[in-house]
Scaffold this active site. Structure first.
Site, PDB file in Angstrom:
ATOM      1  N   ASP A  13      45.013  36.728  38.293  1.00 47.87           N
ATOM      2  CA  ASP A  13      44.507  37.686  39.285  1.00 47.87           C
ATOM      3  C   ASP A  13      44.238  36.929  40.574  1.00 47.87           C
ATOM      4  O   ASP A  13      44.167  35.704  40.588  1.00 47.87           O
ATOM      5  CB  ASP A  13      43.205  38.317  38.761  1.00 47.87           C
ATOM      6  CG  ASP A  13      42.570  39.268  39.775  1.00 47.87           C
ATOM      7  OD1 ASP A  13      43.308  40.082  40.358  1.00 47.87           O
ATOM      8  OD2 ASP A  13      41.352  39.192  39.995  1.00 47.87           O
ATOM      9  N   SER A  14      44.065  37.681  41.661  1.00 45.23           N
ATOM     10  CA  SER A  14      43.728  37.067  42.943  1.00 45.23           C
ATOM     11  C   SER A  14      42.366  36.383  42.910  1.00 45.23           C
ATOM     12  O   SER A  14      42.081  35.541  43.749  1.00 45.23           O
ATOM     13  CB  SER A  14      43.711  38.133  44.034  1.00 45.23           C
ATOM     14  OG  SER A  14      42.770  39.135  43.717  1.00 45.23           O
ATOM     15  N   CYS A  76      46.248  42.056  38.201  1.00 42.71           N
ATOM     16  CA  CYS A  76      45.872  42.309  39.583  1.00 42.71           C
ATOM     17  C   CYS A  76      46.777  43.438  40.041  1.00 42.71           C
ATOM     18  O   CYS A  76      48.007  43.329  39.960  1.00 42.71           O
ATOM     19  CB  CYS A  76      46.124  41.048  40.420  1.00 42.71           C
ATOM     20  SG  CYS A  76      45.993  41.275  42.198  1.00 42.71           S
ATOM     21  N   GLU A 155      31.252  42.356  44.569  1.00 42.25           N
ATOM     22  CA  GLU A 155      30.948  40.920  44.581  1.00 42.25           C
ATOM     23  C   GLU A 155      29.547  40.649  45.121  1.00 42.25           C
ATOM     24  O   GLU A 155      28.942  39.628  44.805  1.00 42.25           O
ATOM     25  CB  GLU A 155      32.033  40.160  45.358  1.00 42.25           C
ATOM     26  CG  GLU A 155      33.387  40.413  44.715  1.00 42.25           C
ATOM     27  CD  GLU A 155      34.374  39.283  44.786  1.00 42.25           C
ATOM     28  OE1 GLU A 155      34.314  38.506  45.743  1.00 42.25           O
ATOM     29  OE2 GLU A 155      35.210  39.182  43.875  1.00 42.25           O
ATOM     30  N   CYS A 187      42.271  49.051  40.907  1.00 41.41           N
ATOM     31  CA  CYS A 187      41.944  47.678  41.304  1.00 41.41           C
ATOM     32  C   CYS A 187      41.025  47.150  40.208  1.00 41.41           C
ATOM     33  O   CYS A 187      40.129  47.875  39.760  1.00 41.41           O
ATOM     34  CB  CYS A 187      41.233  47.673  42.654  1.00 41.41           C
ATOM     35  SG  CYS A 187      40.471  46.090  43.084  1.00 41.41           S
ATOM     36  N   HIS A 189      38.565  45.301  40.057  1.00 40.13           N
ATOM     37  CA  HIS A 189      37.115  45.298  40.265  1.00 40.13           C
ATOM     38  C   HIS A 189      36.478  46.661  39.979  1.00 40.13           C
ATOM     39  O   HIS A 189      35.295  46.749  39.701  1.00 40.13           O
ATOM     40  CB  HIS A 189      36.773  44.949  41.725  1.00 40.13           C
ATOM     41  CG  HIS A 189      36.702  43.483  42.017  1.00 40.13           C
ATOM     42  ND1 HIS A 189      37.817  42.702  42.133  1.00 40.13           N
ATOM     43  CD2 HIS A 189      35.652  42.657  42.228  1.00 40.13           C
ATOM     44  CE1 HIS A 189      37.445  41.463  42.408  1.00 40.13           C
ATOM     45  NE2 HIS A 189      36.137  41.401  42.475  1.00 40.13           N
TER      46      HIS A 189
END
Lengths: 278, 278
Positions: A13-14, A76, A155, A187, A189
């Site tokens: 993933d990024s 991702c 985050e 996504c 997240h």
């Protein structure tokens, strides 16, 4: 191609978002070993171009190959949307992404034939979710919305915050007006915002988590290729730290802290990788 | 070292934020030509480690040297905080950052001897603003606060939005309790939030914009080294597109769009650079 059933699954993933996919693989394929790479030195991918994301993805696949992985999961959405087609054909190893499994399940779920997709700027612009869904079911209408603030809000740890709620309400207002009955969290997240998104969209909309669907697709793929790890996890001698290995291109302490908030066990052993050398 | 008074100033940033510094240089040093590099393929730097930011900064300085610049401005607080000391000694070219000029002016401004700094995570953790300020005036107390959501909020265009106001109110509440009279906007994106920050902090606190102070420091530096461009700008034959050149490592269209919202003229000619090859 080396076929070693005992070899690990490579997941990348990024950054840290792909750990929600790792979590689902741990739950649903408990026999499998995992090598995870998070590109924290170049995160995020969601605002970057196809060429750049493709170049980064190639470097990561080359890195994962040095770890003798038997298959790769692009955990991702942005990299799945922008780079999967190319790397699938360029590398001699089974590779799956998160977009196709998510799109497939949404297609099976919607009754009203109206699906919403929330994702990064680049994933939305790639138009991949609508393209895949319409290929399966041309009568379905897909509405996309980029939500660039969701990743930094997650985050920041504000996953249950009134500010995040307000941002989500604004991002989703247009989609809710379209009378969708299915919403893809496009996504990695976003599943961490699941309960807040549930509040915003109400009970009648099905939330699709591509992370879970990807773990199911991976299970089918390994079975088909006869690559499932035959050794049941309860017979293994190795510790979680041997079974699950984590690599990142920057900030291993930050990475560990986030990993430990997402994963079902404590990891301390993330290793730094200079990814642009691959 | 090539000393060519007609050579351009090199300016770089992790992305588009440094354009607020470019804008001040255009205003305050109108004779000077500029080569700008924005590292949009690896943006943001604010959450990344010293080693990574240092490696990226070295590559960019090497790139700018290929453009025969006569001096370099590190128009990024994070890179100034984490990489300036090293690159200053490693490269044979005058280099200045944005942190020192901002810290210096704040020191001269504060009456209560209490200064606040808002910046990215990495800039705050570097402790460079407090260190520089205390070196000049050991009796000053400095209070730092990382504001990781400000950059994505600015990039979303929500610079005058109630959500951003609420985020700012929350981020700044702790600083306001400390009875500061001076607040350094320690990230190049933040001056774009100036009027909103003014509303949150009230009229009695001085907002320091390191971008402006850096243009003044650059002016003094060029004078000292006798490197000022002697040809007045009104005598020049070249167009803005010749005088000001923009390079970025990704997404030149996105870069142009943002640049045109910040700069006093329309630029169309941003060039893509593969920065990890330098």
């Amino acid at each position: 191609m080396v076929i070693d059933k005992y070899a690990p699954i490579g997941v990348f993933d990024s950054g840290v978002g792909g750990l929600t996919v790792v979590r689902e693989i741990m739950r649903n394929l408990p026999n499998e070993r995992i090598v995870y790479f998070g590109d924290t030195a170049r995160v995020p991918y969601g605002s970057k171009s196809k060429n750049t994301v493709l170049r980064y993805s190639r470097q990561i696949v080359r890195f994962l190959q040095t770890k003798q992985v038997k298959a790769i999961v692009v955990a991702c959405n942005t990299a799945s949307a922008l780079a999967l087609d190319e790397i699938e054909t360029e590398f001699d190893i089974p590779i799956i992404g998160v977009v196709k499994p998510g799109a497939h399940v949404a297609t099976k779920t919607t009754v009203k034939k109206r699906i919403g997709v929330i994702a990064t700027e680049s994933t939305i612009q790639s138009n991949l979710y609508p393209t895949l869904i319409r290929k399966e079911a041309p009568d379905i209408t897909v509405f996309g919305k980029a939500c660039p603030l969701f990743v930094p809000l997650v985050e920041e740890g504000w996953t249950k915050d009134p500010i995040t709620y307000e941002v989500a309400r604004r991002y989703l207002a247009g989609l809710l007006e379209k009378d969708i009955d299915t919403l893809i969290m496009g996504c990695t997240h976003y599943p961490l915002l699941r309960s807040l998104l549930r509040e915003v969209v109400g009970e009648k909309i099905t939330l699709v988590n591509p992370a879970y669907e990807t773990s199911q697709a991976l299970k089918r793929l390994l079975r088909e290729l006869e690559l499932e790890n035959p050794q049941p996890y309860w017979e293994k001698q190795e510790s979680n730290d041997e079974k699950y290995r984590f690599f990142s291109s920057d900030g291993v302490e930050r990475f560990n802290a986030f990993a430990n908030s997402v994963l079902p066990y404590e990891t301390k052993s993330t290793t730094l990788v200079q990814i642009d050398e691959f």
